[in-house]
Design an enzyme around this catalytic site. Structure first.
Site, PDB file in Angstrom:
ATOM      1  N   HIS A 156      41.919  21.372  -1.966  1.00 46.84           N
ATOM      2  CA  HIS A 156      40.549  21.532  -1.463  1.00 46.84           C
ATOM      3  C   HIS A 156      39.924  20.184  -1.079  1.00 46.84           C
ATOM      4  O   HIS A 156      39.370  20.030   0.010  1.00 46.84           O
ATOM      5  CB  HIS A 156      39.679  22.215  -2.517  1.00 46.84           C
ATOM      6  CG  HIS A 156      40.111  23.608  -2.863  1.00 46.84           C
ATOM      7  ND1 HIS A 156      39.948  24.671  -2.010  1.00 46.84           N
ATOM      8  CD2 HIS A 156      40.712  24.111  -3.973  1.00 46.84           C
ATOM      9  CE1 HIS A 156      40.423  25.772  -2.572  1.00 46.84           C
ATOM     10  NE2 HIS A 156      40.896  25.457  -3.768  1.00 46.84           N
ATOM     11  N   ILE A 157      40.019  19.202  -1.977  1.00 43.52           N
ATOM     12  CA  ILE A 157      39.372  17.911  -1.744  1.00 43.52           C
ATOM     13  C   ILE A 157      40.086  17.144  -0.636  1.00 43.52           C
ATOM     14  O   ILE A 157      39.446  16.590   0.265  1.00 43.52           O
ATOM     15  CB  ILE A 157      39.337  17.075  -3.043  1.00 43.52           C
ATOM     16  CG1 ILE A 157      38.520  17.808  -4.116  1.00 43.52           C
ATOM     17  CG2 ILE A 157      38.746  15.694  -2.783  1.00 43.52           C
ATOM     18  CD1 ILE A 157      38.672  17.234  -5.512  1.00 43.52           C
ATOM     19  N   VAL A 207      45.589  14.022  -5.974  1.00 45.59           N
ATOM     20  CA  VAL A 207      46.590  14.771  -6.736  1.00 45.59           C
ATOM     21  C   VAL A 207      46.236  14.728  -8.219  1.00 45.59           C
ATOM     22  O   VAL A 207      45.491  13.866  -8.665  1.00 45.59           O
ATOM     23  CB  VAL A 207      48.009  14.196  -6.509  1.00 45.59           C
ATOM     24  CG1 VAL A 207      48.459  14.408  -5.077  1.00 45.59           C
ATOM     25  CG2 VAL A 207      48.057  12.720  -6.880  1.00 45.59           C
ATOM     26  N   PRO A 208      46.788  15.651  -9.018  1.00 43.78           N
ATOM     27  CA  PRO A 208      46.465  15.689 -10.447  1.00 43.78           C
ATOM     28  C   PRO A 208      47.228  14.643 -11.243  1.00 43.78           C
ATOM     29  O   PRO A 208      48.225  14.068 -10.772  1.00 43.78           O
ATOM     30  CB  PRO A 208      46.885  17.104 -10.853  1.00 43.78           C
ATOM     31  CG  PRO A 208      47.996  17.442  -9.907  1.00 43.78           C
ATOM     32  CD  PRO A 208      47.627  16.793  -8.598  1.00 43.78           C
ATOM     33  N   ASN A 213      53.225  11.927 -11.373  1.00 44.20           N
ATOM     34  CA  ASN A 213      52.293  11.151 -10.554  1.00 44.20           C
ATOM     35  C   ASN A 213      51.776   9.884 -11.225  1.00 44.20           C
ATOM     36  O   ASN A 213      51.088   9.090 -10.582  1.00 44.20           O
ATOM     37  CB  ASN A 213      51.094  12.020 -10.167  1.00 44.20           C
ATOM     38  CG  ASN A 213      51.455  13.143  -9.227  1.00 44.20           C
ATOM     39  OD1 ASN A 213      52.468  13.087  -8.544  1.00 44.20           O
ATOM     40  ND2 ASN A 213      50.637  14.183  -9.204  1.00 44.20           N
ATOM     41  N   ASP A 260      37.144   5.097  -8.361  1.00 44.66           N
ATOM     42  CA  ASP A 260      36.163   5.905  -9.090  1.00 44.66           C
ATOM     43  C   ASP A 260      36.718   6.370 -10.427  1.00 44.66           C
ATOM     44  O   ASP A 260      35.962   6.828 -11.278  1.00 44.66           O
ATOM     45  CB  ASP A 260      35.760   7.127  -8.247  1.00 44.66           C
ATOM     46  CG  ASP A 260      34.643   7.933  -8.892  1.00 44.66           C
ATOM     47  OD1 ASP A 260      33.560   7.361  -9.102  1.00 44.66           O
ATOM     48  OD2 ASP A 260      34.856   9.120  -9.188  1.00 44.66           O
ATOM     49  N   HIS A 297      33.378   7.081 -12.283  1.00 45.53           N
ATOM     50  CA  HIS A 297      33.762   8.489 -12.232  1.00 45.53           C
ATOM     51  C   HIS A 297      32.575   9.358 -11.811  1.00 45.53           C
ATOM     52  O   HIS A 297      32.263  10.386 -12.439  1.00 45.53           O
ATOM     53  CB  HIS A 297      34.316   8.959 -13.586  1.00 45.53           C
ATOM     54  CG  HIS A 297      35.351  10.046 -13.454  1.00 45.53           C
ATOM     55  ND1 HIS A 297      36.469  10.130 -14.242  1.00 45.53           N
ATOM     56  CD2 HIS A 297      35.428  11.103 -12.602  1.00 45.53           C
ATOM     57  CE1 HIS A 297      37.196  11.189 -13.900  1.00 45.53           C
ATOM     58  NE2 HIS A 297      36.580  11.794 -12.905  1.00 45.53           N
TER      59      HIS A 297
END
Length: 333
Positions: A156-157, A207-208, A213, A260, A297
């Site tokens: 989505h982002i 990504v998570p 990652n 962030d 954040h």
């Protein structure tokens, strides 16, 4: 009467809590600004469900304390569930929900604005203006439309970020192990992360934080990138080896960094350090650099997003309490 108790309600969230309560007169709502801990679990005694948001872990002890007070229906106002002791939650019969999508635009806009500011060297120019140095050179900017923007993660982002950068006129490329068919049809995807790193002038992560990652941005991957690359991380701190980025900034390989999220942010972000000893010298160095934009954040932090986080969490919790299917359940396993 049904009762829902909410933890860690900030002042900016209170109007939306009251808005939800007014729309649901059949539900009694109580809240505290305190985090959910084994010690504060008793505040929710007598409630049917709990709405929560925190950076602290939902430990076995915390979950047990909440269950001991009669509550096993818990709704997070945020996305992340990696800080929940799921084995204990399953043992105690917890039902859990989260808010996986509250405002992709908020985060994507922040990433795009900060990336553009880096390209235009806004921080350097602001510092010059503050000193009344009104000379142009050498603070020359780069236009977004001249950049190849690489987007890692097209959820989505990531998709909203792609649209914004294309609105500037940039060429956008993307990589995701889970390809979106519509984006694939339009030819956005490159074959590998290596390809993206080699082609992109701006690289934005969406990504998570999963093991594969962690430190995907490191000395080796930075070495693959174009000289003068801009790196943007508004996703999760562990995606980036911060010291590798610092080395890239020092060498000039990295033109600028948008940050962030930060590996060591817990206990540091969202606190006032004015007049106190700052606890992280590496973070202080990043904050002071003219080509680094640090925010604590807050990419998500808009009225639109905060309202959605509150309303969706309360809606989910009420559904759990009433025995209905919530909109966004979390699998407890």
């Amino acid at each position: 009467m049904t009762k829902i108790f909410a933890y860690a309600i900030r002042e900016d969230e209170q109007p939306f809590v009251k808005e939800w309560e007014k729309a649901h007169p059949e539900v009694e709502v109580e809240f505290t600004d305190k985090l959910l801990t084994p010690e504060t679990a008793s505040l929710a005694k007598g409630a049917d469900g709990a709405v929560v948001y925190q950076q602290l872990d939902y430990t076995a002890e915390t979950l047990q304390a909440l269950a001991d007070n009669g509550i096993t229906k818990m709704s997070l106002r945020n996305v992340g569930i990696d800080n929940i002791d799921m084995a204990k939650a399953k043992e105690l019969g917890f039902q859990i929900t989260n808010v996986p999508v509250y405002s992709p635009n908020a985060i994507a806009e922040h990433a795009a604005i900060q990336a553009a500011r880096i390209l235009r060297q806004d921080k350097r120019m602001d510092e010059k203006m503050a000193k009344r140095d009104l000379r142009w050179a050498p603070t020359i900017g780069r236009e977004v439309r001249d950049q190849v923007v690489g987007v890692v993660g097209t959820g989505h982002i990531g998709q909203v970020f792609m649209q914004i950068m294309e609105g500037f006129g940039a060429k956008v490329i993307a990589y995701d192990i889970f390809k979106n068919p519509k984006l694939e049809e339009k030819g956005y995807y490159v074959d590998s992360l290596d390809d993206l790193y080699k082609q992109a002038d701006v690289i934005s992560l969406h990504v998570p934080d999963v093991p594969a990652n962690v430190h995907m941005i490191n000395d080796d991957t930075i070495a693959e990138m174009k000289d003068g690359v801009v790196i943007v991380n508004v996703s999760r701190g562990p995606l980036v080896d911060t010291q590798a980025v610092v080395r890239g900034l020092d060498s000039g390989k990295v033109f600028g960094y948008v940050m962030d999220t930060y590996e060591g942010e817990v206990g540091v972000f969202n606190k006032d350090w004015q007049g106190k000893e700052f606890p992280d010298a590496h973070l202080a160095d990043l904050i002071d650099r003219p080509n680094v934009l640090v925010t604590p954040h807050t990419a998500f932090y808009t009225t639109h997003a905060v309202r959605n986080m509150v309303v969706k969490a309360f809606d989910n919790n009420l559904a759990l309490v009433e025995g209905n299917e919530p909109e966004t359940p979390v699998e407890v396993k």
